[in-house]
Design a protein around this motif. Structure first.
Motif, PDB file in Angstrom:
ATOM      1  N   ALA A 150       5.264   3.344  -1.685  1.00 53.88           N
ATOM      2  CA  ALA A 150       4.204   2.832  -2.317  1.00 53.88           C
ATOM      3  C   ALA A 150       2.967   3.551  -2.279  1.00 53.88           C
ATOM      4  CB  ALA A 150       3.841   1.547  -2.422  1.00 53.88           C
ATOM      5  N   PRO A 151       3.247   4.344  -3.893  1.00 61.40           N
ATOM      6  CA  PRO A 151       1.987   5.585  -3.126  1.00 61.40           C
ATOM      7  C   PRO A 151       0.538   4.778  -4.403  1.00 61.40           C
ATOM      8  CG  PRO A 151       3.637   5.585  -4.610  1.00 61.40           C
ATOM      9  CD  PRO A 151       4.193   4.891  -4.250  1.00 61.40           C
ATOM     10  N   HIS A 152      -0.194   5.040  -3.762  1.00 58.82           N
ATOM     11  CA  HIS A 152      -1.791   4.862  -4.134  1.00 58.82           C
ATOM     12  C   HIS A 152      -1.500   4.628  -5.579  1.00 58.82           C
ATOM     13  CE1 HIS A 152      -5.598   4.227  -5.329  1.00 58.82           C
ATOM     14  NE2 HIS A 152      -5.808   3.938  -3.655  1.00 58.82           N
ATOM     15  N   ASP A 180       4.657  -8.517  -9.553  1.00 56.89           N
ATOM     16  CA  ASP A 180       6.100  -7.606  -9.207  1.00 56.89           C
ATOM     17  C   ASP A 180       6.767  -7.408  -7.953  1.00 56.89           C
ATOM     18  OD1 ASP A 180       6.754  -8.904 -11.682  1.00 56.89           O
ATOM     19  OD2 ASP A 180       6.491  -7.017 -12.728  1.00 56.89           O
ATOM     20  N   LEU A 181       5.256  -7.115  -6.858  1.00 57.57           N
ATOM     21  CA  LEU A 181       5.607  -6.516  -5.812  1.00 57.57           C
ATOM     22  C   LEU A 181       5.458  -7.368  -3.833  1.00 57.57           C
ATOM     23  CD1 LEU A 181       4.469  -3.046  -6.141  1.00 57.57           C
ATOM     24  CD2 LEU A 181       6.906  -3.570  -6.148  1.00 57.57           C
ATOM     25  N   THR A 182       6.342  -7.303  -3.822  1.00 61.59           N
ATOM     26  CA  THR A 182       6.004  -7.646  -2.463  1.00 61.59           C
ATOM     27  C   THR A 182       5.548  -7.129  -1.853  1.00 61.59           C
ATOM     28  OG1 THR A 182       7.260  -9.574  -2.470  1.00 61.59           O
ATOM     29  CG2 THR A 182       7.100  -9.877  -0.124  1.00 61.59           C
ATOM     30  N   TYR A 183       4.106  -6.719  -0.891  1.00 59.11           N
ATOM     31  CA  TYR A 183       3.755  -6.184  -0.007  1.00 59.11           C
ATOM     32  C   TYR A 183       3.899  -5.989   1.754  1.00 59.11           C
ATOM     33  CZ  TYR A 183       1.189  -4.034  -4.271  1.00 59.11           C
ATOM     34  OH  TYR A 183       1.391  -3.750  -4.955  1.00 59.11           O
ATOM     35  N   ILE A 184       4.495  -5.137   2.174  1.00 57.81           N
ATOM     36  CA  ILE A 184       5.299  -5.126   3.143  1.00 57.81           C
ATOM     37  C   ILE A 184       4.321  -4.512   4.860  1.00 57.81           C
ATOM     38  CG2 ILE A 184       7.182  -4.291   4.879  1.00 57.81           C
ATOM     39  CD1 ILE A 184       8.678  -4.074   2.172  1.00 57.81           C
ATOM     40  N   ALA A 185       3.827  -2.802   4.511  1.00 57.37           N
ATOM     41  CA  ALA A 185       2.909  -2.429   5.198  1.00 57.37           C
ATOM     42  C   ALA A 185       2.744  -1.243   4.910  1.00 57.37           C
ATOM     43  CB  ALA A 185       3.582  -2.521   6.982  1.00 57.37           C
ATOM     44  N   SER A 186       1.410  -0.784   5.350  1.00 55.28           N
ATOM     45  CA  SER A 186       0.944   0.387   4.811  1.00 55.28           C
ATOM     46  C   SER A 186       1.540   1.385   6.559  1.00 55.28           C
ATOM     47  CB  SER A 186      -0.342   1.147   4.593  1.00 55.28           C
ATOM     48  OG  SER A 186      -0.825   0.590   6.254  1.00 55.28           O
ATOM     49  N   PHE A 187       2.084   2.580   5.710  1.00 55.38           N
ATOM     50  CA  PHE A 187       2.195   3.365   7.002  1.00 55.38           C
ATOM     51  C   PHE A 187       1.152   5.169   7.433  1.00 55.38           C
ATOM     52  CE2 PHE A 187       5.476   4.240   3.986  1.00 55.38           C
ATOM     53  CZ  PHE A 187       4.891   5.268   4.243  1.00 55.38           C
ATOM     54  N   SER A 188       0.550   5.480   6.048  1.00 56.15           N
ATOM     55  CA  SER A 188       0.445   6.478   6.290  1.00 56.15           C
ATOM     56  C   SER A 188      -0.858   6.817   5.506  1.00 56.15           C
ATOM     57  CB  SER A 188       1.345   7.552   6.304  1.00 56.15           C
ATOM     58  OG  SER A 188       1.888   8.383   5.126  1.00 56.15           O
ATOM     59  N   SER A 199      -6.460   7.294   0.920  1.00 59.05           N
ATOM     60  CA  SER A 199      -5.180   7.652  -0.049  1.00 59.05           C
ATOM     61  C   SER A 199      -3.544   6.558   0.644  1.00 59.05           C
ATOM     62  CB  SER A 199      -4.708   8.751  -0.862  1.00 59.05           C
ATOM     63  OG  SER A 199      -3.365   8.390  -2.001  1.00 59.05           O
ATOM     64  N   PRO A 200      -3.342   5.532   0.388  1.00 53.12           N
ATOM     65  CA  PRO A 200      -2.472   4.524   1.603  1.00 53.12           C
ATOM     66  C   PRO A 200      -1.162   4.936   1.385  1.00 53.12           C
ATOM     67  CG  PRO A 200      -4.650   3.730   1.974  1.00 53.12           C
ATOM     68  CD  PRO A 200      -4.212   4.551   0.566  1.00 53.12           C
ATOM     69  N   LEU A 201      -0.664   5.372   2.027  1.00 48.68           N
ATOM     70  CA  LEU A 201       1.204   5.475   1.775  1.00 48.68           C
ATOM     71  C   LEU A 201       2.572   3.975   2.261  1.00 48.68           C
ATOM     72  CD1 LEU A 201       3.837   6.809  -0.556  1.00 48.68           C
ATOM     73  CD2 LEU A 201       3.812   8.074   2.086  1.00 48.68           C
TER      74      LEU A 201
END
Length: 322
Positions: free
Chosen positions: A95-97, A115-123, A249-251
Motif C-alpha cells: 500500500a503506497p502512500h 475497502d482495505l484492512t491495514y496490516i502494518a507499515s514497514f518502510s 511516504s510510508p509503504l
C-alpha cells in the motif's frame, strides 16, 4: 404468508454457515502460499523491497509468499484488487502512500478506508532536493535565494504530477515564497537524466539519486525527513536548513476489508519480525531505504488521518499545476 426464504434471511443463514469455516481457517492460517501484489513493475526498488519483505515474512510464517506485479493506475492496482479479494489472508497488497491521494484525482474503484484492512507499515521513502554537481548552488538557502532573484527560472523535475516529490516542491515554495516551475516526468530515472543533461535546474527524487550522489555527479541539498538519514551522509533536513518541509511516504501491507483479526495479528507479527531481520535490513539498505514500522492499529489510524488530509494537499498541488 411470509416468505421464509427472503434474500436477507438467506444471506444471514449463509453467513452463519460459513462463520465456523472462517474461524477454523484463521486458526490454521497460513496453510497454503500467500500472494502479495506489488503495484509497480518488476525490477524497480519497490518490487525488490516487496520481494525482500515476502521472503522474510515467509520464513516467519513458514509459508511461501509469491509476488504479483501489477503496475499502473499510479500504484493503486493492488488497492483495486482488494475490492474483489476474499478476506482470507491469502492475497494482500503493498500500500503506497499514493492510494490515499488517488481518489481525489479521479474516480477509483476502491475507497482506501472502507475497502482495505491495514496490516502494518514497514518502510518509508525519502525525498531529496538535488542539483547537478556542476551547479554553483551548494545549499538550500542558495537555492531559495536564487529562485527569489530569478522568478520562474528554476525548473524542478519530479517523477510526475501529484506525487510526494511535487508536494516537497509545493511546500518549499509556500514556506519561502520562491516561485518554482514544476516539470513532471515518468519517473525518477527520467528526471535525473534531464537534470544531468542540463534540461532542468533541480529535481526532487527518492533514494534512487544515491548512486549519482556517491559517484559525485549530483549534489543533494536537503532531505524532507524528520531527521538526518544515514544513507544521505552529511545532508541536512529541510527543517535544519530553516524550512518546515517534512513529507513522509510510508509503504505498508494491506488486505481486503473484513480480514479476520487473528489473521491481521499474525501478519502484523510477521512484518514486525521482518523489520528486525538482518537479511531484510541488508536488502533495503542497498537502496538507502529506512524501516518505518507501524502496527495494524497505528497504521489504520494513519490511513484515516492521511486520507482526510489529502484533500487539502491535492488542492495545493492543483494550484501549482495551473
Amino acid at each position: 404468508m411470509k416468505n421464509l426464504f427472503s434474500p436477507i434471511k438467506f444471506i444471514n443463514i449463509a453467513l452463519l454457515a460459513i462463520a465456523p469455516c472462517l474461524a477454523h481457517a484463521a486458526g490454521n492460517y497460513p496453510d497454503k502460499p500467500i500472494s502479495i501484489v506489488v503495484p509497480y513493475a518488476a525490477g524497480g526498488s519497490t518490487d525488490l523491497i516487496g520481494r525482500a519483505l515476502g521472503e522474510s515474512m515467509g520464513r516467519y510464517l513458514k509459508q511461501t509468499i509469491v509476488i504479483e506485479n501489477k503496475p499502473g493506475a499510479a500504484g493503486s492496482m493492488g488497492a483495486q484488487e482488494m475490492v474483489r479479494t476474499r478476506p482470507d489472508g491469502y492475497k494482500l497488497t503493498l500500500a503506497p502512500h499514493g492510494i490515499f491521494r488517488q481518489p481525489y484525482l479521479q474516480k477509483t474503484r476502491y475507497d482506501p478506508i472502507k475497502d482495505l484492512t491495514y496490516i502494518a507499515s514497514f518502510s518509508t521513502y525519502d525525498f531529496a532536493l538535488v542539483v547537478d554537481a556542476k551547479s554553483p548552488i551548494k545549499t538550500v538557502k542558495e537555492f531559495v535565494d536564487y529562485a527569489k532573484q530569478h522568478p520562474d527560472e528554476i525548473s524542478v523535475g519530479t517523477p510526475g504530477r501529484f506525487t510526494g516529490n511535487q508536494m516537497v516542491m509545493v511546500e518549499l515554495g509556500n514556506a519561502t515564497g520562491a516561485k518554482l516551475t514544476h516539470v513532471p516526468y515518468k519517473g525518477d530515472a527520467e528526471a535525473i537524466t534531464a537534470l544531468l543533461g542540463g534540461h532542468i535546474k533541480a529535481a526532487i527524487t527518492t533514494n534512487s539519486i544515491l548512486p549519482y550522489m556517491e559517484a559525485g555527479t549530483a549534489r543533494v541539498l536537503a532531505v524532507a525527513s524528520k531527521q538526518r538519514l544515514k544513507a544521505f551522509d552529511g545532508v541536512p533536513t529541510f527543517t535544519e536548513a530553516g524550512y518546515p518541509v517534512v513529507i513522509p511516504s510510508p509503504l505498508g501491507l494491506a488486505g481486503p476489508k473484513g480480514l479476520p483479526a487473528e489473521i491481521v495479528e499474525k501478519l502484523d507479527a510477521a512484518v514486525a519480525a521482518a523489520v528486525k531481520d538482518p537479511v531484510f535490513l541488508k536488502a533495503i539498505a542497498a537502496y538507502g531505504i529506512q524501516t518505518y514500522y507501524m502496527n495494524h492499529k497505528e497504521y489504520a489510524e494513519f490511513a484515516a488521518k492521511t486520507f482526510a488530509e489529502e484533500k487539502d494537499i491535492v488542492g495545493k498541488m492543483n494550484e501549482d499545476n495551473k
